[in-house]
Design an enzyme around this catalytic site. Structure first.
Site, PDB file in Angstrom:
ATOM      1  N   GLU A  89      41.917  42.931  41.089  1.00  0.00           N
ATOM      2  CA  GLU A  89      43.047  43.208  40.218  1.00  0.00           C
ATOM      3  C   GLU A  89      42.933  44.576  39.595  1.00  0.00           C
ATOM      4  O   GLU A  89      41.850  45.038  39.266  1.00  0.00           O
ATOM      5  CB  GLU A  89      43.124  42.138  39.126  1.00  0.00           C
ATOM      6  CG  GLU A  89      43.470  40.792  39.737  1.00  0.00           C
ATOM      7  CD  GLU A  89      43.576  39.660  38.736  1.00  0.00           C
ATOM      8  OE1 GLU A  89      44.104  38.613  39.103  1.00  0.00           O
ATOM      9  OE2 GLU A  89      43.120  39.816  37.597  1.00  0.00           O
ATOM     10  N   CYS A 102      43.755  50.438  34.688  1.00  0.00           N
ATOM     11  CA  CYS A 102      42.460  49.771  34.557  1.00  0.00           C
ATOM     12  C   CYS A 102      42.062  49.294  35.962  1.00  0.00           C
ATOM     13  O   CYS A 102      42.794  48.534  36.589  1.00  0.00           O
ATOM     14  CB  CYS A 102      42.638  48.587  33.599  1.00  0.00           C
ATOM     15  SG  CYS A 102      41.212  47.535  33.425  1.00  0.00           S
ATOM     16  N   CYS A 109      31.408  39.874  39.607  1.00  0.00           N
ATOM     17  CA  CYS A 109      30.477  40.653  38.783  1.00  0.00           C
ATOM     18  C   CYS A 109      29.169  39.889  38.698  1.00  0.00           C
ATOM     19  O   CYS A 109      29.165  38.655  38.657  1.00  0.00           O
ATOM     20  CB  CYS A 109      31.042  40.832  37.371  1.00  0.00           C
ATOM     21  SG  CYS A 109      30.039  41.894  36.298  1.00  0.00           S
ATOM     22  N   CYS A 113      28.194  37.826  31.631  1.00  0.00           N
ATOM     23  CA  CYS A 113      28.375  37.778  30.168  1.00  0.00           C
ATOM     24  C   CYS A 113      29.058  36.446  29.856  1.00  0.00           C
ATOM     25  O   CYS A 113      29.991  36.041  30.549  1.00  0.00           O
ATOM     26  CB  CYS A 113      29.241  38.942  29.695  1.00  0.00           C
ATOM     27  SG  CYS A 113      28.487  40.550  30.010  1.00  0.00           S
ATOM     28  N   CYS A 116      33.004  36.076  29.435  1.00  0.00           N
ATOM     29  CA  CYS A 116      33.883  36.794  30.373  1.00  0.00           C
ATOM     30  C   CYS A 116      34.135  35.959  31.616  1.00  0.00           C
ATOM     31  O   CYS A 116      33.209  35.387  32.190  1.00  0.00           O
ATOM     32  CB  CYS A 116      33.241  38.127  30.758  1.00  0.00           C
ATOM     33  SG  CYS A 116      34.170  39.015  32.024  1.00  0.00           S
ATOM     34  N   CYS A 345      42.061  41.493  28.830  1.00  0.00           N
ATOM     35  CA  CYS A 345      40.611  41.645  29.030  1.00  0.00           C
ATOM     36  C   CYS A 345      39.984  40.296  29.303  1.00  0.00           C
ATOM     37  O   CYS A 345      40.256  39.325  28.616  1.00  0.00           O
ATOM     38  CB  CYS A 345      39.928  42.150  27.770  1.00  0.00           C
ATOM     39  SG  CYS A 345      40.498  43.695  27.193  1.00  0.00           S
TER      40      CYS A 345
HETATM   41  N1  SAH Z   1      31.395  45.469  32.978  1.00  0.00           N
HETATM   42  C1  SAH Z   1      32.022  46.467  32.174  1.00  0.00           C
HETATM   43  C2  SAH Z   1      33.512  46.599  32.382  1.00  0.00           C
HETATM   44  C3  SAH Z   1      34.356  45.360  32.571  1.00  0.00           C
HETATM   45  S1  SAH Z   1      34.794  44.362  31.214  1.00  0.00           S
HETATM   46  C4  SAH Z   1      31.715  46.236  30.704  1.00  0.00           C
HETATM   47  O1  SAH Z   1      31.077  45.255  30.390  1.00  0.00           O
HETATM   48  O2  SAH Z   1      32.071  47.078  29.897  1.00  0.00           O
HETATM   49  C5  SAH Z   1      35.837  45.294  30.164  1.00  0.00           C
HETATM   50  C6  SAH Z   1      35.744  44.841  28.708  1.00  0.00           C
HETATM   51  O3  SAH Z   1      36.384  43.567  28.516  1.00  0.00           O
HETATM   52  C7  SAH Z   1      34.307  44.673  28.234  1.00  0.00           C
HETATM   53  O4  SAH Z   1      34.162  45.245  26.954  1.00  0.00           O
HETATM   54  C8  SAH Z   1      34.185  43.163  28.159  1.00  0.00           C
HETATM   55  O5  SAH Z   1      33.152  42.782  27.308  1.00  0.00           O
HETATM   56  C9  SAH Z   1      35.563  42.767  27.673  1.00  0.00           C
HETATM   57  N2  SAH Z   1      35.875  41.349  27.840  1.00  0.00           N
HETATM   58  C10 SAH Z   1      35.438  40.515  28.811  1.00  0.00           C
HETATM   59  N3  SAH Z   1      35.927  39.275  28.618  1.00  0.00           N
HETATM   60  C11 SAH Z   1      36.680  39.326  27.513  1.00  0.00           C
HETATM   61  C12 SAH Z   1      37.451  38.361  26.809  1.00  0.00           C
HETATM   62  N4  SAH Z   1      37.545  37.100  27.239  1.00  0.00           N
HETATM   63  N5  SAH Z   1      38.120  38.765  25.705  1.00  0.00           N
HETATM   64  C13 SAH Z   1      38.060  40.049  25.284  1.00  0.00           C
HETATM   65  N6  SAH Z   1      37.353  40.993  25.905  1.00  0.00           N
HETATM   66  C14 SAH Z   1      36.652  40.638  27.002  1.00  0.00           C
END
Ligand code: SAH
Length: 363
Positions: A89, A102, A109, A113, A116, A345
């Site tokens: 995406e 974006c 991935c 985390c 996420c 996000c």
């Molecule tokens: N792996 C990279 C980039 C991808 S995620 C990173 O960690 O920065 C992009 C952003 O979205 C990151 O800051 C991540 O922590 C955030 N993110 C992921 N899941 C989310 C969620 N459910 N709500 C809000 N932000 C989220």
């Protein structure tokens, strides 16, 4: 077949030699400025060269498989289908006078985390540089062919995607060689022509990758996903913290940015109710980042599907912001765009695959 988007300008010069350099420019311009999918057919190129490319290369293996436009804010989510059928995406975000894309850097991935959704997929595979660039070229071509979308937002006919954020699926620094190659092509003035400062690479805190990237591209913008400042809490949310404890990452950045005038690191802090939203935790941010030029974006957690986590109440989010602000930090609350089209996000999971899986098992 090889992917034309994978080839840097200097590699192209080597491939085309001994033909004169003007043909190399023609090829690059045709592919990146005119969106040609067969740049080797541009009139004026020597026949031998055209034939060589036609036999060995394709230009853009990816296609927009599905697009959804948000009724709220004009955000467009693209489901991009790659040559092997994998879906990724990218999200097009119109702002006041600019358009940001974006992009994804991996299919899935590996970082896992805990809040996420992409993290739950695991890593399916790396994207090639060409597949990263393809997302940008597809989005630019889309903007060009949708005048009504541009007019609705008051954008002139020449405005296109000028900013890129690597905040889609994947950890870009787990795919650092392809990332660097894509930056090299994207910033080529006779090609896509991006300015390095307008490209932000967002990382969960991959220290080796940060060093590698900043050595090669010191002017690229860096975004660091922080989410917690002490090791116990951060390692629980972000397993990468066990490998590179956050203090080490921040120490390296302090050293790097100390003589980079007017540059700053974007800190992303996703606020999760009852997990990382107390005053003590806000003070932890202030203490950790002292001496590093930063802008902080605090983002309320987006919850998709069943989750052990909850987003914050508006009042507690505001208290958290206020605390940081009063400590002198540059801080903004960012609400994810495209909420109605699952473009926010952490929502970049390929819904389509999920839907197919559920219908296949008769749900
Ligand atoms: N792996 C990279 C980039 C991808 S995620 C990173 O960690 O920065 C992009 C952003 O979205 C990151 O800051 C991540 O922590 C955030 N993110 C992921 N899941 C989310 C969620 N459910 N709500 C809000 N932000 C989220």
């Amino acid at each position: 077949m090889k992917d034309f988007f994978d080839v840097t300008l200097s590699e192209l010069e080597a491939i085309c030699s001994p033909f004169p350099a003007q043909h190399v420019k023609t090829l690059f311009r045709s592919a990146y400025k005119d969106y040609s999918r067969e740049p080797w057919l541009t009139p004026g190129l020597p026949r031998e060269l055209s034939q060589k490319f036609a036999a060995e290369y394709i230009c853009n293996r990816a296609e927009i498989y599905q697009e959804s436009v948000s009724r709220y804010d004009g955000t467009v989510k693209f489901l991009v289908r790659l040559e092997d059928g994998a879906l990724i995406e990218s999200v097009l975000m119109p702002e006041k006078h600019r358009i940001t894309l974006c992009v994804s850097s991996q299919v899935g991935c590996a970082q896992a985390c805990s809040f996420c959704h992409t993290g739950r997929m695991g890593l399916k595979r790396q994207l090639t540089a060409g597949e990263i660039i393809a997302q940008v070229m597809l989005a630019r071509a889309w903007v060009r062919s949708h005048p009504e979308w541009r007019e609705e937002r008051g954008f002139g006919p020449r405005l296109t995607v000028g900013n890129i954020v690597f905040m889609g699926m994947g950890e870009p620094l787990d795919n650092v060689e392809a990332l660097k190659r894509s930056l090299q092509v994207l910033c080529e003035p006779i090609g896509p022509g991006f300015s390095l400062r307008k490209i932000s690479v967002s990382t969960a805190g991959h220290l080796d990758g940060i060093k590698n990237l900043l050595e090669a591209f010191p002017k690229v913008s860096l975004a660091l996903s922080l989410h917690a400042t002490n090791n116990r809490e951060r390692s629980q949310l972000m397993p990468i913290n066990r490998r590179w404890p956050i203090a080490e990452v921040v120490d390296y950045l302090k050293e790097f940015y100390k003589d980079q005038d007017d540059r700053s690191v974007l800190i992303q802090y996703t606020v999760i109710a009852g997990v990382n939203d107390t005053e003590a935790q806000a003070q932890g941010i202030v203490d950790l980042l002292k001496g590093l030029p930063v802008k902080i974006n605090i983002i309320p957690l987006n919850v998709v599907g069943p989750s052990q986590f909850k987003g914050p109440e508006p009042e507690s989010l505001e208290r958290f912001r206020q605390y940081l602000y009063e400590c002198g930090m540059r801080v903004m609350v960012r609400y994810s765009k495209g909420q109605d089209i699952d473009a926010a996000c952490g929502q970049l999971v390929v819904q389509h695959e999920k839907q197919q899986a559920t219908s296949a098992i008769g749900l």
